[in-house]
Design a protein around this motif. Structure first.
Motif, PDB file in Angstrom:
ATOM      1  N   ILE A  50       0.821  -1.215   0.000  1.00 29.93           N
ATOM      2  CA  ILE A  50       0.000   0.000   0.000  1.00 29.93           C
ATOM      3  C   ILE A  50       0.856   1.267   0.000  1.00 29.93           C
ATOM      4  O   ILE A  50       0.632   2.181  -0.788  1.00 29.93           O
ATOM      5  CB  ILE A  50      -0.941   0.007   1.228  1.00 29.93           C
ATOM      6  CG1 ILE A  50      -1.903  -1.189   1.142  1.00 29.93           C
ATOM      7  CG2 ILE A  50      -1.727   1.316   1.308  1.00 29.93           C
ATOM      8  CD1 ILE A  50      -2.674  -1.458   2.417  1.00 29.93           C
ATOM      9  N   LEU A  51       1.878   1.295   0.872  1.00 23.24           N
ATOM     10  CA  LEU A  51       2.627   2.547   1.056  1.00 23.24           C
ATOM     11  C   LEU A  51       3.750   2.734   0.044  1.00 23.24           C
ATOM     12  O   LEU A  51       4.117   3.856  -0.281  1.00 23.24           O
ATOM     13  CB  LEU A  51       3.202   2.602   2.472  1.00 23.24           C
ATOM     14  CG  LEU A  51       2.153   2.702   3.576  1.00 23.24           C
ATOM     15  CD1 LEU A  51       2.800   2.595   4.943  1.00 23.24           C
ATOM     16  CD2 LEU A  51       1.371   4.010   3.448  1.00 23.24           C
ATOM     17  N   ILE A  52       4.348   1.638  -0.453  1.00 22.05           N
ATOM     18  CA  ILE A  52       5.461   1.761  -1.387  1.00 22.05           C
ATOM     19  C   ILE A  52       5.045   1.320  -2.795  1.00 22.05           C
ATOM     20  O   ILE A  52       5.264   2.027  -3.775  1.00 22.05           O
ATOM     21  CB  ILE A  52       6.673   0.908  -0.911  1.00 22.05           C
ATOM     22  CG1 ILE A  52       7.096   1.349   0.491  1.00 22.05           C
ATOM     23  CG2 ILE A  52       7.829   1.046  -1.891  1.00 22.05           C
ATOM     24  CD1 ILE A  52       8.205   0.507   1.092  1.00 22.05           C
ATOM     25  N   GLY A  53       4.428   0.144  -2.872  1.00 20.80           N
ATOM     26  CA  GLY A  53       4.117  -0.430  -4.182  1.00 20.80           C
ATOM     27  C   GLY A  53       3.119   0.384  -4.983  1.00 20.80           C
ATOM     28  O   GLY A  53       3.383   0.755  -6.133  1.00 20.80           O
ATOM     29  N   LEU A  54       1.984   0.684  -4.369  1.00 18.40           N
ATOM     30  CA  LEU A  54       0.933   1.399  -5.101  1.00 18.40           C
ATOM     31  C   LEU A  54       1.408   2.755  -5.644  1.00 18.40           C
ATOM     32  O   LEU A  54       1.205   3.051  -6.824  1.00 18.40           O
ATOM     33  CB  LEU A  54      -0.313   1.526  -4.215  1.00 18.40           C
ATOM     34  CG  LEU A  54      -1.543   2.173  -4.829  1.00 18.40           C
ATOM     35  CD1 LEU A  54      -1.973   1.475  -6.102  1.00 18.40           C
ATOM     36  CD2 LEU A  54      -2.708   2.174  -3.824  1.00 18.40           C
ATOM     37  N   PRO A  55       2.074   3.586  -4.808  1.00 17.56           N
ATOM     38  CA  PRO A  55       2.561   4.854  -5.374  1.00 17.56           C
ATOM     39  C   PRO A  55       3.551   4.651  -6.530  1.00 17.56           C
ATOM     40  O   PRO A  55       3.505   5.385  -7.523  1.00 17.56           O
ATOM     41  CB  PRO A  55       3.276   5.529  -4.186  1.00 17.56           C
ATOM     42  CG  PRO A  55       2.707   4.893  -2.974  1.00 17.56           C
ATOM     43  CD  PRO A  55       2.293   3.506  -3.357  1.00 17.56           C
ATOM     44  N   ILE A  56       4.425   3.639  -6.435  1.00 13.47           N
ATOM     45  CA  ILE A  56       5.377   3.430  -7.530  1.00 13.47           C
ATOM     46  C   ILE A  56       4.661   2.951  -8.788  1.00 13.47           C
ATOM     47  O   ILE A  56       5.008   3.350  -9.900  1.00 13.47           O
ATOM     48  CB  ILE A  56       6.499   2.441  -7.116  1.00 13.47           C
ATOM     49  CG1 ILE A  56       7.362   3.073  -6.025  1.00 13.47           C
ATOM     50  CG2 ILE A  56       7.365   2.072  -8.316  1.00 13.47           C
ATOM     51  CD1 ILE A  56       8.552   2.252  -5.611  1.00 13.47           C
ATOM     52  N   MET A  57       3.635   2.140  -8.600  1.00 11.03           N
ATOM     53  CA  MET A  57       2.898   1.714  -9.799  1.00 11.03           C
ATOM     54  C   MET A  57       2.268   2.921 -10.485  1.00 11.03           C
ATOM     55  O   MET A  57       2.323   3.073 -11.707  1.00 11.03           O
ATOM     56  CB  MET A  57       1.818   0.683  -9.450  1.00 11.03           C
ATOM     57  CG  MET A  57       1.247   0.041 -10.708  1.00 11.03           C
ATOM     58  SD  MET A  57      -0.107  -1.100 -10.428  1.00 11.03           S
ATOM     59  CE  MET A  57       0.668  -2.387  -9.499  1.00 11.03           C
ATOM     60  N   ILE A  58       1.709   3.822  -9.675  1.00 10.28           N
ATOM     61  CA  ILE A  58       1.116   5.036 -10.253  1.00 10.28           C
ATOM     62  C   ILE A  58       2.196   5.858 -10.956  1.00 10.28           C
ATOM     63  O   ILE A  58       1.991   6.397 -12.048  1.00 10.28           O
ATOM     64  CB  ILE A  58       0.398   5.865  -9.161  1.00 10.28           C
ATOM     65  CG1 ILE A  58      -0.774   5.043  -8.592  1.00 10.28           C
ATOM     66  CG2 ILE A  58      -0.107   7.191  -9.723  1.00 10.28           C
ATOM     67  CD1 ILE A  58      -1.459   5.685  -7.393  1.00 10.28           C
ATOM     68  N   ALA A  59       3.395   5.909 -10.350  1.00 14.96           N
ATOM     69  CA  ALA A  59       4.489   6.661 -10.961  1.00 14.96           C
ATOM     70  C   ALA A  59       4.885   6.049 -12.310  1.00 14.96           C
ATOM     71  O   ALA A  59       5.082   6.761 -13.300  1.00 14.96           O
ATOM     72  CB  ALA A  59       5.698   6.694 -10.015  1.00 14.96           C
ATOM     73  N   GLU A  60       4.981   4.718 -12.361  1.00 14.53           N
ATOM     74  CA  GLU A  60       5.330   4.069 -13.637  1.00 14.53           C
ATOM     75  C   GLU A  60       4.249   4.329 -14.690  1.00 14.53           C
ATOM     76  O   GLU A  60       4.549   4.600 -15.855  1.00 14.53           O
ATOM     77  CB  GLU A  60       5.527   2.559 -13.447  1.00 14.53           C
ATOM     78  CG  GLU A  60       6.804   2.219 -12.716  1.00 14.53           C
ATOM     79  CD  GLU A  60       7.304   0.783 -13.018  1.00 14.53           C
ATOM     80  OE1 GLU A  60       6.979   0.238 -14.088  1.00 14.53           O
ATOM     81  OE2 GLU A  60       8.032   0.237 -12.171  1.00 14.53           O
ATOM     82  N   PHE A  61       3.001   4.241 -14.260  1.00 17.49           N
ATOM     83  CA  PHE A  61       1.889   4.516 -15.184  1.00 17.49           C
ATOM     84  C   PHE A  61       1.996   5.947 -15.732  1.00 17.49           C
ATOM     85  O   PHE A  61       1.770   6.200 -16.905  1.00 17.49           O
ATOM     86  CB  PHE A  61       0.540   4.363 -14.453  1.00 17.49           C
ATOM     87  CG  PHE A  61       0.040   2.942 -14.344  1.00 17.49           C
ATOM     88  CD1 PHE A  61       0.748   1.886 -14.894  1.00 17.49           C
ATOM     89  CD2 PHE A  61      -1.154   2.663 -13.697  1.00 17.49           C
ATOM     90  CE1 PHE A  61       0.276   0.568 -14.803  1.00 17.49           C
ATOM     91  CE2 PHE A  61      -1.647   1.349 -13.599  1.00 17.49           C
ATOM     92  CZ  PHE A  61      -0.924   0.309 -14.150  1.00 17.49           C
ATOM     93  N   THR A  62       2.326   6.882 -14.813  1.00 17.31           N
ATOM     94  CA  THR A  62       2.394   8.292 -15.215  1.00 17.31           C
ATOM     95  C   THR A  62       3.453   8.509 -16.285  1.00 17.31           C
ATOM     96  O   THR A  62       3.199   9.139 -17.314  1.00 17.31           O
ATOM     97  CB  THR A  62       2.732   9.170 -13.983  1.00 17.31           C
ATOM     98  OG1 THR A  62       1.801   8.849 -12.948  1.00 17.31           O
ATOM     99  CG2 THR A  62       2.640  10.641 -14.306  1.00 17.31           C
ATOM    100  N   ILE A  63       4.661   7.969 -16.046  1.00 14.89           N
ATOM    101  CA  ILE A  63       5.743   8.149 -17.027  1.00 14.89           C
ATOM    102  C   ILE A  63       5.377   7.463 -18.343  1.00 14.89           C
ATOM    103  O   ILE A  63       5.554   8.020 -19.423  1.00 14.89           O
ATOM    104  CB  ILE A  63       7.065   7.556 -16.494  1.00 14.89           C
ATOM    105  CG1 ILE A  63       7.474   8.228 -15.185  1.00 14.89           C
ATOM    106  CG2 ILE A  63       8.168   7.704 -17.530  1.00 14.89           C
ATOM    107  CD1 ILE A  63       8.697   7.595 -14.532  1.00 14.89           C
ATOM    108  N   GLY A  64       4.862   6.244 -18.231  1.00 13.96           N
ATOM    109  CA  GLY A  64       4.588   5.458 -19.432  1.00 13.96           C
ATOM    110  C   GLY A  64       3.539   6.091 -20.326  1.00 13.96           C
ATOM    111  O   GLY A  64       3.733   6.247 -21.525  1.00 13.96           O
ATOM    112  N   ARG A  65       2.407   6.490 -19.720  1.00 11.99           N
ATOM    113  CA  ARG A  65       1.366   7.033 -20.581  1.00 11.99           C
ATOM    114  C   ARG A  65       1.738   8.419 -21.089  1.00 11.99           C
ATOM    115  O   ARG A  65       1.403   8.799 -22.212  1.00 11.99           O
ATOM    116  CB  ARG A  65       0.020   7.095 -19.867  1.00 11.99           C
ATOM    117  CG  ARG A  65      -1.067   7.427 -20.887  1.00 11.99           C
ATOM    118  CD  ARG A  65      -2.442   7.422 -20.327  1.00 11.99           C
ATOM    119  NE  ARG A  65      -2.629   8.481 -19.336  1.00 11.99           N
ATOM    120  CZ  ARG A  65      -3.782   8.701 -18.733  1.00 11.99           C
ATOM    121  NH1 ARG A  65      -4.826   7.928 -19.007  1.00 11.99           N
ATOM    122  NH2 ARG A  65      -3.909   9.659 -17.843  1.00 11.99           N
ATOM    123  N   ASN A  66       2.460   9.169 -20.267  1.00 14.96           N
ATOM    124  CA  ASN A  66       2.847  10.505 -20.683  1.00 14.96           C
ATOM    125  C   ASN A  66       3.735  10.475 -21.919  1.00 14.96           C
ATOM    126  O   ASN A  66       3.601  11.278 -22.827  1.00 14.96           O
ATOM    127  CB  ASN A  66       3.551  11.219 -19.531  1.00 14.96           C
ATOM    128  CG  ASN A  66       3.804  12.678 -19.823  1.00 14.96           C
ATOM    129  OD1 ASN A  66       4.829  13.029 -20.371  1.00 14.96           O
ATOM    130  ND2 ASN A  66       2.833  13.519 -19.494  1.00 14.96           N
TER     131      ASN A  66
END
Ligand code: TRP
Length: 446
Positions: A50-66
């Protein structure tokens, strides 16, 4: 050339969940939980997710889709002429080291799938299953044969591309996987003594927790959620602008965690019910479960169903790792998909063969006291993934312009709720936690 993309919301979810849910949830999660004291490990794992994994997944999604690019191209386009693309390179190295050994274990699942179908396979004692497993993985030929078949299947899906390969097969295979694991759970829960297994999973004994348990739990969160390598970044590069990235990440995380719990419920009641040692290590699934299937009602059906489940889960994860390499070779070196897929698969299979042989004829402890196969696993999950995750968090938290990251998170979302929290976590808690865990992992602190 028009870039391929996912065609639907369901397709994205199935593919990303298919990547996350894999051998990591069933084979790796259950043996780590068995080795590390059960429920306490599980709760620390949950907190890391919850505290580490989920935010990093969102970060990867952000870079990838951007950027709509592969992990290296993405950093190159966001910050040209900087060292950031090294993060993508680390991901490429991680992809090679994870998928080469993953393909070997994927082959093991196929071997057990075939063997568990025959009536006689369910009649041995736990000791005999240990011998069968060791003889098999030490054999110089058969595990390589099964590895080749597994890598061949992975190749066949990825070479077809996103929509008619990865998306289509994930949508078909993921619901099947849920169905099978729930079926096995129902049988497992009706076994005598199931309660003891459930207590092992859900009643924490905090006295078992030390720094090593925490390091393993955090590493497992990275491995299980497919983070730190650029897998989720690459998949997100095929996600359309109409989709809510935070919501998708949350759904993938919940599905991944759910399958890990369901796998625990499928395995531990049976393990306790038959007095099998939960600390059997990587052999837990392959050595103890056949013994369990032999003694349980409907074992003749549940056994093959379980190994089919494992093979499917492994396959939909393997394709996501191969896609990282194919996207890189295709876009940066301008190779066609077919050429990129063939060359990546051949290289991965060759490294995997060495890994497989390191369980048998080439077994020695030449790699920091480990054989080559164990080294690949430890090197990737304990080093490459957390370091990769660290830089991805720092990048989105500190380096990417907040207008961009905020904007990207807003696209497809109903409102900005949670954006601030996610970015705050990426700036502070996530990198800090990774540093602490990493340093104690290599023995600097703790
Ligand atoms: N998450 C998958 C599993 O649990 C394996 C996997 C796929 C992976 N992509 C990854 C692991 C990227 C680490 C990094 O089996």
């Amino acid at each position: 050339m028009k870039r391929d993309s996912f065609s639907s919301r369901m397709g994205v979810l199935a593919a990303a969940a298919g990547s996350a849910i894999g051998l990591g949830n069933i084979w790796r999660f259950t043996y780590l939980m068995g080795d590390n004291g059960g429920a306490a490990f599980f709760l620390i794992y949950l907190a890391s997710v919850i505290l580490i994994g989920l935010p990093i997944m969102i970060a990867e999604f952000t870079i990838g889709r951007n950027t709509q690019k592969n992990p290296i191209g993405a950093f190159k386009s966001l910050v040209p002429k900087s060292a950031w693309p090294l993060t993508g390179w680390l991901g490429i190295i991680a992809a090679f080291s994870v998928l080469s050994f993953y393909g070997v274990v994927g082959g093991w699942t196929l071997y057990y799938l075939v063997r568990s179908v025959s009536q006689s396979f369910l009649q041995f004692s736990p000791d005999q299953y240990a011998t069968i497993f060791t003889n098999y993985i030490e054999n110089p030929l058969i595990p390589i044969l099964t590895q080749l078949i597994f890598m061949g299947l992975t190749f066949a899906i990825v070479v077809r591309g996103i929509q008619s390969g990865i998306e289509k097969y994930s949508k078909l295979l993921m619901p099947l996987l849920f169905l099978i694991v729930i079926l096995i759970d129902v049988v497992a829960l009706t076994m005598p003594g199931a309660g003891e297994g459930l207590a092992f999973i859900f009643k924490p004994d905090w006295s078992k927790v030390d720094m090593k348990v925490i390091v393993m739990a955090v590493g497992q969160a990275f491995f299980s959620l497919s983070l730190g390598m650029g897998t989720m970044l690459t998949y997100a590069s095929y996600i359309g602008k109409q989709q809510d990235l935070k919501k998708t990440a949350l759904q993938v995380t919940v599905a991944d965690t759910l399958v890990a719990v369901l796998a625990g419920v499928a395995i531990f009641p049976a393990v306790f019910s038959f007095n099998i040692d939960p600390t059997s290590g990587p052999g837990l699934v392959f050595i103890t479960l056949p013994a369990v299937f032999g003694k349980m009602p409907f074992g003749q059906i549940v056994g093959p169903a379980f190994f089919l489940l494992l093979a499917i889960a492994a396959l939909t994860s393997a394709i996501s790792i191969l896609e990282v390499l194919v996207a890189y070779f295709g876009e940066e070196l301008k190779w066609g998909r077919k050429k990129a897929t063939i060359i990546s698969t051949v290289l991965l299979t060759l490294i995997g063969m060495i890994a497989s042989l390191s369980n048998g004829i080439w077994n020695n402890d030449a790699f920091f006291g480990m054989n080559f196969m164990d080294f690949l696993g430890a090197f990737s999950s304990n080093y490459c993934l957390p370091i990769g995750g660290f830089f991805i968090a720092i990048f989105v938290g500190w380096r990417m312009k907040p207008e961009w990251s905020n904007q990207e998170l807003l696209i497809g979302a109903k409102n900005a709720r949670g954006n601030k929290l996610v970015l705050w976590l990426l700036r502070t808690l996530v990198p800090a936690a990774i540093i602490v865990v990493f340093l104690s992992g290599i023995g600097v602190i703790g």
